[in-house]
Design a protein around this motif. Structure first.
Motif, mmCIF file in Angstrom:
data_model
loop_
_atom_site.group_PDB
_atom_site.id
_atom_site.type_symbol
_atom_site.label_atom_id
_atom_site.label_comp_id
_atom_site.label_asym_id
_atom_site.label_seq_id
_atom_site.Cartn_x
_atom_site.Cartn_y
_atom_site.Cartn_z
ATOM 1 N N GLN A 414 -10.659 58.328 -16.362
ATOM 2 C CA GLN A 414 -9.585 57.729 -15.909
ATOM 3 C C GLN A 414 -9.109 58.227 -14.915
ATOM 4 O O GLN A 414 -8.389 57.682 -13.682
ATOM 5 N N ALA A 415 -8.909 59.656 -14.775
ATOM 6 C CA ALA A 415 -8.183 60.312 -13.476
ATOM 7 C C ALA A 415 -9.168 60.296 -12.320
ATOM 8 O O ALA A 415 -8.787 60.198 -11.104
ATOM 9 N N ILE A 416 -10.540 60.175 -12.501
ATOM 10 C CA ILE A 416 -11.332 60.047 -11.354
ATOM 11 C C ILE A 416 -11.397 58.705 -10.858
ATOM 12 O O ILE A 416 -11.205 58.307 -9.546
ATOM 13 N N GLN A 417 -11.282 57.666 -11.757
ATOM 14 C CA GLN A 417 -11.273 56.233 -11.552
ATOM 15 C C GLN A 417 -10.051 56.005 -10.539
ATOM 16 O O GLN A 417 -9.982 55.029 -9.837
ATOM 17 N N GLU A 418 -8.725 56.573 -11.124
ATOM 18 C CA GLU A 418 -7.623 56.144 -10.273
ATOM 19 C C GLU A 418 -8.016 56.672 -8.781
ATOM 20 O O GLU A 418 -7.208 55.948 -7.756
ATOM 21 N N ARG A 419 -8.338 57.705 -8.371
ATOM 22 C CA ARG A 419 -8.806 58.278 -6.917
ATOM 23 C C ARG A 419 -9.651 57.033 -6.453
ATOM 24 O O ARG A 419 -9.798 56.949 -5.301
ATOM 25 N N VAL A 420 -10.783 56.929 -7.303
ATOM 26 C CA VAL A 420 -11.567 55.774 -6.678
ATOM 27 C C VAL A 420 -11.134 54.248 -6.217
ATOM 28 O O VAL A 420 -11.332 53.947 -5.318
ATOM 29 N N GLU A 421 -10.230 53.973 -7.357
ATOM 30 C CA GLU A 421 -9.300 52.695 -6.987
ATOM 31 C C GLU A 421 -8.700 52.751 -5.662
ATOM 32 O O GLU A 421 -8.722 51.877 -4.922
ATOM 33 N N ARG A 422 -7.958 53.890 -5.487
ATOM 34 C CA ARG A 422 -6.982 54.066 -4.174
ATOM 35 C C ARG A 422 -8.110 54.011 -3.016
ATOM 36 O O ARG A 422 -7.688 53.433 -1.919
ATOM 37 N N ALA A 423 -9.244 54.853 -2.921
ATOM 38 C CA ALA A 423 -10.043 54.755 -1.866
ATOM 39 C C ALA A 423 -10.671 53.419 -1.804
ATOM 40 O O ALA A 423 -10.709 52.842 -0.699
ATOM 41 N N PHE A 424 -11.049 52.693 -2.796
ATOM 42 C CA PHE A 424 -11.693 51.399 -2.536
ATOM 43 C C PHE A 424 -10.425 50.282 -2.077
ATOM 44 O O PHE A 424 -10.857 49.322 -1.350
ATOM 45 N N GLU A 425 -9.428 50.333 -2.521
ATOM 46 C CA GLU A 425 -8.556 49.650 -1.920
ATOM 47 C C GLU A 425 -8.092 49.607 -0.513
ATOM 48 O O GLU A 425 -7.878 48.497 0.203
ATOM 49 N N ARG A 426 -8.340 50.824 0.115
ATOM 50 C CA ARG A 426 -8.214 51.256 1.500
ATOM 51 C C ARG A 426 -9.309 50.446 2.320
ATOM 52 O O ARG A 426 -9.320 49.902 3.238
ATOM 53 N N GLN A 427 -10.486 50.424 1.624
ATOM 54 C CA GLN A 427 -11.881 49.635 2.350
ATOM 55 C C GLN A 427 -11.443 48.192 2.278
ATOM 56 O O GLN A 427 -11.620 47.559 3.160
ATOM 57 N N ILE A 428 -10.839 47.654 1.214
ATOM 58 C CA ILE A 428 -10.851 46.333 0.969
ATOM 59 C C ILE A 428 -9.562 45.785 2.131
ATOM 60 O O ILE A 428 -9.786 44.669 2.869
ATOM 61 N N ALA A 429 -8.867 46.790 2.089
ATOM 62 C CA ALA A 429 -7.570 46.417 3.015
ATOM 63 C C ALA A 429 -8.146 46.365 4.587
ATOM 64 O O ALA A 429 -7.629 45.698 5.573
ATOM 65 N N ARG A 430 -9.060 47.259 4.809
ATOM 66 C CA ARG A 430 -9.734 47.427 6.449
ATOM 67 C C ARG A 430 -10.580 46.653 6.497
ATOM 68 O O ARG A 430 -10.608 45.965 7.743
ATOM 69 N N GLN A 431 -11.613 46.165 5.713
ATOM 70 C CA GLN A 431 -12.765 45.585 6.056
ATOM 71 C C GLN A 431 -13.222 44.592 4.990
ATOM 72 O O GLN A 431 -14.035 43.707 4.959
ATOM 73 N N ASN A 432 -12.318 44.455 3.753
ATOM 74 C CA ASN A 432 -12.661 43.458 2.652
ATOM 75 C C ASN A 432 -13.995 43.371 1.967
ATOM 76 O O ASN A 432 -14.512 42.587 1.335
ATOM 77 N N LYS A 433 -14.430 44.882 1.981
ATOM 78 C CA LYS A 433 -15.868 45.035 1.361
ATOM 79 C C LYS A 433 -15.939 46.562 1.394
ATOM 80 O O LYS A 433 -15.273 47.266 2.106
ATOM 81 N N ALA A 434 -16.907 46.818 0.422
ATOM 82 C CA ALA A 434 -17.140 48.410 0.020
ATOM 83 C C ALA A 434 -17.966 49.009 1.327
ATOM 84 O O ALA A 434 -18.466 48.096 2.314
ATOM 85 N N ASN A 435 -17.756 50.390 1.794
ATOM 86 C CA ASN A 435 -18.484 50.894 2.943
ATOM 87 C C ASN A 435 -19.908 50.618 2.813
ATOM 88 O O ASN A 435 -20.284 50.687 3.983
ATOM 89 N N ASN A 436 -20.454 50.694 1.936
ATOM 90 C CA ASN A 436 -21.941 50.810 1.878
ATOM 91 C C ASN A 436 -22.369 49.166 2.364
ATOM 92 O O ASN A 436 -23.491 49.392 2.781
ATOM 93 N N LEU A 437 -21.620 48.373 2.427
ATOM 94 C CA LEU A 437 -21.851 47.045 2.714
ATOM 95 C C LEU A 437 -21.531 46.748 4.583
ATOM 96 O O LEU A 437 -21.845 45.644 4.925
#
Length: 508
Positions: A414-437
């Protein structure tokens, strides 16, 4: 002339094209024919329908019965057409009213007693009913199907689902007979409980590997774990889905629809990331899908989830090579002589392998007895083009017993996922998809590096002889590390960490 027309659905990959079931009764010697390119399961419905009607106390017409499944050039398979065929015979012979049949679509396999058995692909058919042919939820037909498929079909929120347990119950509904078992519209029974996964706190030590998996989860990067036996590679992989960002409604619906095609979906898996771990003896068809009637393979069943390939070099090389296209495109196109089908395959690859045939190369205690040639041949089972498409290649070292016993409690998923969620939200806000895509053009626009980071990346590319693809993948991993650190610009430390996650198995 006695004619009845009903609607049903076929399955063609992820699509569910509409099928018109026409039933015609004519004078002449009693006969029962089904036309419209039916396969064996559909042809056998003649016996099931006859027995079901007789056991439900209906009259089976002693006439020439012709059932046409249109369009004629679309192959029809499975027993899902039993219910519309039986209802068509009853309507054409005047045993049930036919004035409201055009407001419904029907699918269901009949037992000899008239009970309705579950079918495959109910979710894909329901989605097609509500979205197909430009229809909206307001003018889409209702869907009548077996009760066992009701919860699955009702996941399409605006669908009108009418589940039934038997042919008699369906007929009572159209005849307007009051009954305690009268069919009523079904609503979704999805529970709001969070998905349950194995927890990262069970894994002691391996902090560097956990950090790498956190980066992979945040940016949707593929990973290869390499280390001796017993270092926790499989254990880490099985806990990886628990740190991925939560699934959206659309992702959950797509994943459930694919699993529905193989009858592998249950309601308690709703919004749970799929985790598929095929054995290394799996064939190419089992991995990517196929067959005379194309079915989804492991890569599609892992859609929006994790595909774990343990003992990667033990897979047949031809089997591994089929992963190259879906890793890039996120879908797989299966082409056969008579049929073609497309399946989604946006999975996250986690692979694991030993460093050598005996497994103990680099072990702190057990001595490796493999020759350099044997190590090279073993690692050479993974082709360069496939290895080039795996973003992160991570060493999983063996821990000394004393170090393992000194380890304190590990961080929870859960603690790791919270950091992952925040980083993923930044990607969605910036480019609307994950960095790998990110595409090449988007990488140039969004992966800005400072001068030191740019110089380090250029030096690494020259020294390690990277391809352009490898260069871009390292840059995307560095972008994810910067997102975890909440910085707009990619810095030297982010690039240095990303380079460490790109350890080639063989010297160039």
């Amino acid at each position: 002339m006695a004619l009845a027309v009903l609607k049903s659905r076929a399955l063609n990959g992820m699509e569910a094209p509409e099928v018109t079931v026409e039933v015609h009764l004519a004078n002449g010697l009693p006969a029962f024919a089904i036309v419209g390119l039916p396969e064996t399961e559909v042809k056998e419905s003649k016996d099931r329908v006859r027995a079901a009607l007789q056991n439900a106390r209906f009259d089976f017409p002693a006439q020439k019965i012709t059932v046409n499944l249109a369009p004629a050039d679309l192959p029809k398979e499975s027993g899902r057409f039993d219910l519309p065929i039986a209802l068509g015979i009853l309507a054409a012979s005047g045993q049930i009213p036919d004035d409201t049949l055009d407001q419904y679509e029907f699918a269901g396999e009949l037992s000899l007693s008239g009970e309705l058995r579950p079918i495959r692909g109910a979710l894909a058919m329901t989605y097609a009913i509500c979205r197909g042919n430009g229809k909206t939820s307001e003018n889409a037909r209702a869907f009548m199907l077996p009760k066992a498929n009701a919860n699955e079909a009702a996941l399409v929120s605006d669908a009108r689902i009418y589940p039934a347990e038997s042919l008699l119950q369906v007929c009572a509904h159209f005849a307007g007979v009051d009954s305690e078992s009268k069919i009523s519209m079904h609503r979704s029974q999805v529970q709001s409980e969070a998905p349950s996964y194995p927890d990262f706190s069970d894994v002691k030590g391996q902090l560097q590997v956990k950090r790498a998996l956190e980066v992979a989860a945040a940016g949707n990067h593929s990973v290869l774990l390499m280390g001796p036996p017993g270092t926790g590679k499989s254990m880490l992989a099985s806990r990886f889905p628990g740190i991925l960002p939560g699934m959206t409604e659309q992702q959950a619906l797509e994943s459930a629809a694919v699993q529905s095609l193989s009858s592998g979906f249950t309601l308690n898996k709703w919004k749970q990331r799929p985790y598929r771990s095929p054995h290394h003896t799996a064939s190419a068809v089992a991995l990517v899908g196929g067959g005379s009637t194309p079915r989804p393979g492991e890569i599609s069943l892992a859609h929006h989830g994790v595909l774990f390939l343990d003992e990667l070099p033990e897979f047949d090389r031809k089997v591994l090579e089929v992963l190259r296209e879906p890793l890039e495109s996120g879908h797989i196109h299966i082409s056969r002589a008579a049929k073609q089908a497309d399946f989604p395959a946006r999975f996250q690859l986690i692979a694991a392998m030993n460093p050598c045939p005996c497994g103990y190369l680099g072990h702190f205690n057990n001595k490796c007895r493999c020759t350099p040639d044997a190590v090279s041949r073993y690692q050479g089972k993974i082709s360069g083009p496939l290895l080039d498409r795996i973003d992160m290649q991570i060493q999983v070292p063996a821990l000394a017993h004393a170090d393992l016993l000194r380890q304190s409690d590990s961080e929870s998923s859960q603690a790791i996922q919270e950091r992952v969620e925040r980083a993923f939200e930044r990607q969605i806000a910036r480019q609307n998809k994950a960095n790998n895509l990110l595409s090449t053009k988007e990488i140039d626009q969004l992966c800005e590096t400072d001068a030191a980071a740019s110089q380090l990346l250029q030096n690494a590319m020259l020294k390690l002889n990277w391809s352009a693809r490898a260069y871009h993948r390292v840059l995307k991993v560095a972008r994810t590390i910067a997102d975890l650190a909440n910085t707009r610009e990619i810095r030297q430390a982010h690039v240095a960490e990303a380079i460490q996650y790109r350890r080639a198995l063989r010297e160039p």
